[in-house]
Design an enzyme around this catalytic site. Structure first.
Site, PDB file in Angstrom:
ATOM      1  N   GLY A 257       0.828  -1.195   0.000  1.00 35.81           N
ATOM      2  CA  GLY A 257       0.000   0.000   0.000  1.00 35.81           C
ATOM      3  C   GLY A 257       0.867   1.251   0.000  1.00 35.81           C
ATOM      4  O   GLY A 257       2.095   1.170  -0.091  1.00 35.81           O
ATOM      5  N   ARG A 259       3.102   4.166   1.141  1.00 32.96           N
ATOM      6  CA  ARG A 259       4.087   4.322   2.226  1.00 32.96           C
ATOM      7  C   ARG A 259       4.318   3.033   3.015  1.00 32.96           C
ATOM      8  O   ARG A 259       4.646   3.072   4.199  1.00 32.96           O
ATOM      9  CB  ARG A 259       3.646   5.417   3.203  1.00 32.96           C
ATOM     10  CG  ARG A 259       3.467   6.782   2.586  1.00 32.96           C
ATOM     11  CD  ARG A 259       4.811   7.449   2.387  1.00 32.96           C
ATOM     12  NE  ARG A 259       4.643   8.835   1.981  1.00 32.96           N
ATOM     13  CZ  ARG A 259       5.349   9.423   1.037  1.00 32.96           C
ATOM     14  NH1 ARG A 259       6.259   8.733   0.385  1.00 32.96           N
ATOM     15  NH2 ARG A 259       5.167  10.668   0.738  1.00 32.96           N
ATOM     16  N   SER A 260       4.152   1.901   2.372  1.00 30.69           N
ATOM     17  CA  SER A 260       4.357   0.626   3.065  1.00 30.69           C
ATOM     18  C   SER A 260       5.827   0.259   3.142  1.00 30.69           C
ATOM     19  O   SER A 260       6.226  -0.577   3.938  1.00 30.69           O
ATOM     20  CB  SER A 260       3.604  -0.481   2.322  1.00 30.69           C
ATOM     21  OG  SER A 260       4.088  -0.570   0.989  1.00 30.69           O
ATOM     22  N   GLY A 261       6.651   0.905   2.296  1.00 25.50           N
ATOM     23  CA  GLY A 261       8.060   0.536   2.206  1.00 25.50           C
ATOM     24  C   GLY A 261       8.333  -0.340   1.003  1.00 25.50           C
ATOM     25  O   GLY A 261       9.408  -0.916   0.871  1.00 25.50           O
ATOM     26  N   HIS A 298      13.147   9.556  -3.740  1.00 21.12           N
ATOM     27  CA  HIS A 298      13.457   8.240  -4.316  1.00 21.12           C
ATOM     28  C   HIS A 298      14.830   8.271  -4.985  1.00 21.12           C
ATOM     29  O   HIS A 298      15.603   7.339  -4.867  1.00 21.12           O
ATOM     30  CB  HIS A 298      12.397   7.848  -5.347  1.00 21.12           C
ATOM     31  CG  HIS A 298      11.150   7.307  -4.721  1.00 21.12           C
ATOM     32  ND1 HIS A 298      10.601   6.100  -5.075  1.00 21.12           N
ATOM     33  CD2 HIS A 298      10.349   7.792  -3.758  1.00 21.12           C
ATOM     34  CE1 HIS A 298       9.515   5.876  -4.347  1.00 21.12           C
ATOM     35  NE2 HIS A 298       9.328   6.898  -3.556  1.00 21.12           N
TER      36      HIS A 298
END
Ligand SMILES: [Zn+2]
Length: 438
Positions: A257, A259-261, A298
């Site tokens: 999802g 910002r889940s990593g 990123h």
């Protein structure tokens, strides 16, 4: 050459004494690791913990045959209280002896201070002192009596300059075994790969593990993705005879999802690989500072040696790629495909849009299956939350679900990242040959 890894952790061990972190409290029994210490062919000791004799006895290899200790760092930082009783012939180190150590005339060992590029012949082993990345620290190259070659490079002993690493391998080719702090610095493994010091035939062993390393199975999963492995303390490694790490996955899909990593996990998987092509499918969005900030974040995380392509032409890229690919992300690719075919519009969706979108997904899946280089794709896992209020929103959610399922079906490994934790949904054995990292 035969190695017994008497210790595989950093200087404080794992668990770190009296640390109350979850990793240390959960580290008990066979997974306990002492400070880095390697017994080589029963006669040489590479670095040591505070009680190497006990570590060796636990491993079933008493140190009575050990003649020499090689230190990679300053003597002052090494726990050497056991040394006077050990009866070693010689200590080899990049610095002088500690002041408290008895002189050889008083029963202490001989002390030989070495410098970069020194070469020593000891008990049938040829030792080369390699330049450290930090003053007072060195790495060692050891060539055994059987001709196998080892690189021992604890933290701060690998020069960042690629040229220095290339010089090591110019004569001897790749190493058979490399001991390295892979977990903290997988980029160093990428450097060694790029310069030919590490190949698919090299056994890469992780040392200097600590409570900063991922605990449990996650450690082994992460190392396997980098083509490395961790052996327990006391583990025996017969260089050239033991199986090298299991082949790395060829096609990986990382779901998660917001910002889940998931993006960080996808990047981490290729971190030990030089020259990765990062494929950004989001493109540029003018007048959107939030988007620009996300992209910059990123980009800062990625190694300098990676290249970036901003494109949605994934099918062509997968067919033409000659270097590992990281695709971030498939949901933005689908957005672009739906834009192209006007699929947000109910009438156009009904009048051929659906077929056009699904044809593009099928073509992508075929290219994913045929891709000859390692590829890691990121996609959003959606559909578990609120139902989108518009037909177009629901359509996108459904098509993304189909896309994810299709690509997952063509992948060797499928991961789901939730709250930064990685769940393996699928892990299939993959052949060795597609990996062409360097
Ligand atoms: Zn801890």
């Amino acid at each position: 050459m035969e190695l017994t890894l008497l210790g595989t952790a950093g200087p404080k061990g794992w668990p770190q004494p009296f640390c109350t972190c979850a990793s240390c409290l959960g580290c008990t029994g066979p997974v306990v690791r002492g400070p880095a210490c390697v017994l080589l062919d029963g006669t040489l000791l590479l670095d040591c913990g505070p009680e190497p004799a006990h570590a060796a006895a636990r491993a079933g290899h008493p140190l009575t045959g050990v003649r020499r200790l090689l230190l990679s760092g300053p003597a002052e930082s090494a726990p050497l209280a056991w040394l006077p009783a050990a009866g070693l012939v010689e200590v080899i180190a990049p610095s002088g002896p500690p002041a408290w150590l008895p002189a050889p005339s008083a029963g202490g060992p001989q002390w030989r201070q070495v410098a970069e590029e020194d070469t020593l012949d000891l008990d049938g082993h040829r030792i080369r002192v390699l330049p450290g990345g930090t003053p007072g620290r060195v790495a060692y190259e050891v060539t055994g009596t059987d001709g196998t070659r080892l690189l021992y490079a604890p933290p701060s002993t690998l020069p960042p300059e690629a040229e220095a690493v290339r010089a090591w391998t110019r004569e001897g080719g790749h190493y058979d075994v490399v001991l390295l702090d892979v977990v903290s610095w997988p980029e160093r493994l990428a450097t060694l790969r790029r310069d030919g010091a590490v190949t698919e035939d090299t056994d890469v062993l992780a040392i200097h593990l600590s409570h900063e390393s991922p605990p449990g199975e996650e450690l082994h999963r992460r190392l396997a993705a980098w083509g490395a492995r961790a052996v327990p303390d006391g583990g025996l490694v017969r260089v050239g005879a033991d199986a090298s790490p299991s082949p790395r996955p060829h096609r990986t899909l990382v779901l998660g999802g917001a910002r889940s990593g998931k993006s960080a996990e996808a990047e981490r998987r290729l971190a030990a690989c030089p020259d990765v092509l990062y494929v950004a499918t989001g493109g540029t969005r003018e007048d959107d500072p939030e988007w620009a900030e996300r992209i910059a974040l990123h980009r800062d995380r990625r190694p300098d040696t990676w290249h970036t392509a901003e494109t949605v032409e994934l099918t062509r890229l997968l067919a033409e790629a000659r270097q590992p690919l990281l695709v971030d992300c498939l949901s933005l690719w689908l957005t672009a495909v739906m834009d192209t075919h006007g699929a947000w519009d109910d009438a156009r969706w009904a009048a051929g849009g659906r077929e056009a979108v699904r044809a593009d997904i099928a073509a992508l899946a075929a290219a994913w299956r045929a891709c000859r280089v390692p590829v890691v794709g990121v996609s959003n896992e959606v559909g578990s939350g609120v139902v989108p209020p518009t037909p177009a929103g629901r359509r996108f959610r459904d098509e993304l679900g189909r896309l994810n399922a299709t690509i997952a079906g063509e992948s060797d490994e499928v991961l789901l990242v939730v709250a930064g934790q990685v769940l393996t949904l699928r892990s299939l054995p993959s052949p060795r040959s597609p990996w062409a990292c360097a």
